[in-house]
Scaffold this active site. Sequence first.
Site, mmCIF file in Angstrom:
data_model
loop_
_atom_site.group_PDB
_atom_site.id
_atom_site.type_symbol
_atom_site.label_atom_id
_atom_site.label_comp_id
_atom_site.label_asym_id
_atom_site.label_seq_id
_atom_site.Cartn_x
_atom_site.Cartn_y
_atom_site.Cartn_z
ATOM 1 C CB SER A 131 -1.100 0.137 1.273
ATOM 2 O OG SER A 131 -0.235 0.109 2.255
ATOM 3 C CE LYS A 154 -3.071 2.264 3.691
ATOM 4 N NZ LYS A 154 -2.579 1.032 4.582
#
EC number: 3.4.21.88
Length: 207
Positions: A129, A167
Amino acid sequence: MSKLSRRQQEILDYIKEEVRAKGYPPSVREIGEAVGLASSSTVHGHLSRLEKKGYIRRDPTKPRAIEVLDLENLASETTEAKATYIPVVGKVTAGLPITAVENVEEYFPLPEQLTANDNTYALRIQGDSMIEAGIFDGDLVIVRQQQTADNGDIIVAMTEEDEATVKRFFREKDYIRLQPENSTMEPIILTTCTILGKVIGVFRTIH
């Protein structure tokens, strides 16, 4: 110093051998594998007894660090740069400190200048990710523990589902956006999240 049991001597000898060979001590998992102990808690118990008997020191301000106290003969055999040993977190468990024994797989040496304080740990990345930020599956990210973040920071966060994720952080007007660095993935939208730290570096082994 107090006399050691056979198992304690095996563990101490193995730690010394690893320091000679690598310049830093082995992980709890590696110690267990070397001496035939499957339980990390059993290894921790032996390490505690070695510490009480004066053979090693484990600095509580530097989790998982092991220092052998009779290394006079080893000092001339290693050219180890002075390092801080930071815990490598294999998982993040809700309700436990990030560097709790239950979470730590091993520890990793970093030059002291890269660790401004004792609140630094490493987390192994799973998934892709964050590939567009140069963070790949299997990498170790170096994380400074903190509970706040600025927009655009790459953070480790605990989501509402008690799952840890790495993230890029953005606080919007009515929500928090955890943005992956992968154009094929959608952001995570949350009303709240717990920030576990800011990513300050990446370590990768080239095979």
